[in-house]
Design an enzyme around this catalytic site. Structure first.
Site, PDB file in Angstrom:
ATOM      1  N   ASP A   1      21.084  30.334 -63.663  1.00  0.00           N
ATOM      2  CA  ASP A   1      21.172  28.879 -63.747  1.00  0.00           C
ATOM      3  C   ASP A   1      21.044  28.303 -65.147  1.00  0.00           C
ATOM      4  O   ASP A   1      20.910  27.085 -65.292  1.00  0.00           O
ATOM      5  CB  ASP A   1      20.123  28.235 -62.837  1.00  0.00           C
ATOM      6  N   GLU A   2      21.094  29.124 -66.189  1.00  0.00           N
ATOM      7  CA  GLU A   2      21.011  28.557 -67.535  1.00  0.00           C
ATOM      8  C   GLU A   2      21.700  29.454 -68.543  1.00  0.00           C
ATOM      9  O   GLU A   2      21.824  30.662 -68.350  1.00  0.00           O
ATOM     10  CB  GLU A   2      19.555  28.318 -67.956  1.00  0.00           C
TER      11      GLU A   2
ATOM     12  N   ASP B   1      21.170  23.823 -68.376  1.00  0.00           N
ATOM     13  CA  ASP B   1      20.249  24.281 -67.335  1.00  0.00           C
ATOM     14  C   ASP B   1      20.547  23.517 -66.048  1.00  0.00           C
ATOM     15  O   ASP B   1      20.507  22.282 -66.024  1.00  0.00           O
ATOM     16  CB  ASP B   1      18.808  24.027 -67.783  1.00  0.00           C
TER      17      ASP B   1
END
Length: 415
Positions: A110-111, A16
Site C-alpha cells: 500500500d505504499e 500511501d
C-alpha cells in the site's frame, strides 16, 4: 518558465493508500461506507490489520487485539480480509505509478516512493503529478491515497503521513526545518520505543531539540551509527535515492492458532496449508526459493526458527511442505503446546534464470503443472477452489478450534 513552481526543488513522492485493506473492503461492501470497519482476525487472539478512519476515531489501530478494538468500538464490522484481492489492487496501483515513472520503489502493498524528476515535462511538477495520481487511483480503484512531496525520501514520507487522509502536502527544501523541528523525536526513522525513552530522558522531546545537540553526544547516548544518522535526519539530510523494484528477499505466511495445539497431525496440516500459500506466491511473482525455513512459537511465547537450503530451487508447494515438515519433525517435540507456526521461502531467484533439474523418475509434467492448474482455477473461481485433499474440512473436524485464516507476511522493505 513563469513563476516559481509549487514543488520547486522537489522530485520525490511518497504515496500511501489510506486504510488500504479496509478501504478495499468498503469498496466491495458499499453499504459499509461511512461506518467503522475492521479488517483482521476474530477470537481471543485476533489482531487488527486495518481499520477505517471511522473506527480509528475510537482509538482502534493496526496490531491491536481485535477483542480490545471491539470494546473501544462495539458497532464496528469485522471482516477477515482477502489478501489476493488486496494484492491485485496493489498491482494495479503500482502499474499506474510505473506508467508515470520507472523509478518506483514499493515498500509494501500500500505504499511506494516515486522519483518523478523525469516526468515533469509531460505531467507538470511533482505536486501536479501527485494530484494526478491521487485522481487516477480514486477513479480506477475507488480508494483514496495521500501523497507527500519533498526533496528527500524521509521528508516525503513524513509529509504523506501529515496529509492523511486523502490529501497532499508539499514540503519544499526551504520549508524543511519549519516542518521537521516541531515534530516529536519519535517521528525520526530509527527511533523505536527504547531509543525514544533514552532521548526523552536527555530532555530531547522534539526533532528541533535533537538537531541542536552535538552529534557526539547523540552517539554516546544511542550508539555511533544511530546517533550520526539521527543527527543527519534532524537536519533534513537524507541522501538515499529511490531504488526501483528491489528483488524480494523472502515470502511467507504464518498462523496463530485460536487455542494452543499439541497434535503433530494438526501442525502438519497447517504446515501444508502455509507451504501451499507460500509456493503460490512464489509462482505469482516468478520466483524460486533456495531456502525453506519454519517458525514455531510455543505457548510461553518462546520462538525458534529452523531452515534448510535445497539442492534445487523450487516454487512447488509439496516440495516446500516436505522440507518444512522435515524441519519440524527434526525438533523432536513431544506434545509441546504450540501457539504459532510459519513457513517462509528465502534466498529467492528469478524462475526464468534457473534451469529446473528433473529428479530421477520425475515426469516432465508433474506436481508443478498440477499446482499451476490450481493457480488458474483459483484466479477464476476464487482462493481455495482447488486444494490438497488433506486440507479439506470434514464434518466433525474440531482439531483446530478457533482457527483463523493465516496471516500473510508481505515483503516490506526499509525506506
Amino acid at each position: 518558465m513563469g513563476g516559481a513552481s509549487r514543488a520547486e526543488g522537489c522530485s520525490l513522492l511518497h504515496v500511501d493508500m489510506d486504510a488500504f485493506f479496509a478501504s478495499v473492503e468498503v469498496r466491495r461492501h458499499p453499504e459499509l461506507a461511512g461506518t467503522p470497519v475492521i479488517v483482521g482476525g476474530q477470537g481471543n487472539r485476533g489482531v487488527v490489520t486495518s481499520a477505517t478512519y471511522e473506527a480509528r476515531r475510537y482509538g482502534v489501530h493496526a496490531a491491536m487485539p481485535t477483542a480490545r478494538a471491539l470494546r473501544l468500538c462495539p458497532t464496528a464490522t469485522v471482516l477477515p480480509g482477502d489478501l489476493a484481492l488486496y494484492a491485485e489492487v496493489s498491482r494495479s496501483v503500482m502499474a499506474l505509478f510505473r506508467s508515470v515513472t520507472p523509478l518506483v520503489e514499493p515498500l509494501s502493498l500500500d505504499e511506494a516512493f516515486l522519483d518523478v524528476s523525469g516526468a515533469g515535462r509531460r505531467l507538470g511538477d511533482a505536486a501536479q503529478i501527485g494530484e494526478y495520481l491521487r485522481a487516477r487511483v480514486f477513479d480506477e480503484q475507488g480508494i483514496t491515497c495521500s501523497v507527500g512531496v519533498a526533496g528527500t525520501k524521509f521528508v516525503a514520507k513524513l509529509a504523506s503521513t501529515r496529509a492523511k487522509p486523502d490529501g497532499l502536502l508539499v514540503v519544499r527544501p526551504a520549508e524543511v526545518m519549519d516542518f521537521l523541528h516541531p515534530l516529536p523525536v519519535g517521528a525520526l526513522w530509527g527511533v523505536g520505543a527504547k531509543t525514544e525513552e533514552v532521548l526523552l530522558r536527555l530532555g530531547l522531546r522534539t526533532v528541533g531539540d535533537l538537531a541542536h545537540v552535538p552529534a557526539r553526544t547523540l552517539q554516546r547516548a544511542v550508539g555511533a551509527a544511530a546517533g550520526g544518522a539521527l543527527h543527519e535526519l534532524a537536519w533534513g539530510r537524507d541522501p538515499r535515492r529511490v531504488v526501483p523494484d528491489e528483488p524480494e528477499k523472502s515470502a511467507g505466511h504464518e498462523e496463530t492458532f485460536g487455542t494452543d495445539v499439541d497434535d503433530p497431525a494438526v501442525i502438519h496440516r497447517e504446515l501444508l496449508r502455509l507451504a501451499e500459500r507460500t509456493a503460490g506466491r512464489l509462482r505469482a511473482g516468478g520466483w524460486l526459493a533456495r531456502t525453506v525455513s519454519i517458525k514455531v512459537r510455543f505457548a510461553d511465547f518462546t520462538t525458534i526458527t529452523r531452515s534448510r537450503t535445497l539442492d534445487v530451487p523450487t516454487d512447488v508447494g509439496q516440495e516446500v511442505y516436505e522440507t518444512a515438515r522435515a524441519l519440524f519433525d527434526a525438533l523432536g517435540l513431544d506434545r509441546a503446546r504450540i501457539r504459532l507456526v510459519g513457513v517462509r521461502a528465502e534466498r529467492l531467484v528469478q524462475a526464468g534464470a534457473t534451469p529446473r533439474q528433473l529428479e530421477l523418475g520425475e515426469r516432465e509434467h508433474g506436481r508443478r503443472d498440477a499446482e499451476l492448474a490450481a493457480d488458474r482455477a483459483a484466479r477464476r473461481f476464487g482462493a481455495g477452489a482447488v486444494r490438497p485433499a488433506t486440507l479439506l474440512r470434514h464434518a466433525g473436524d474440531r482439531d483446530t478450534p478457533g482457527r483463523r485464516e493465516p496471516r500473510t507476511l508481505p515483503v516490506r522493505r526499509t525506506p
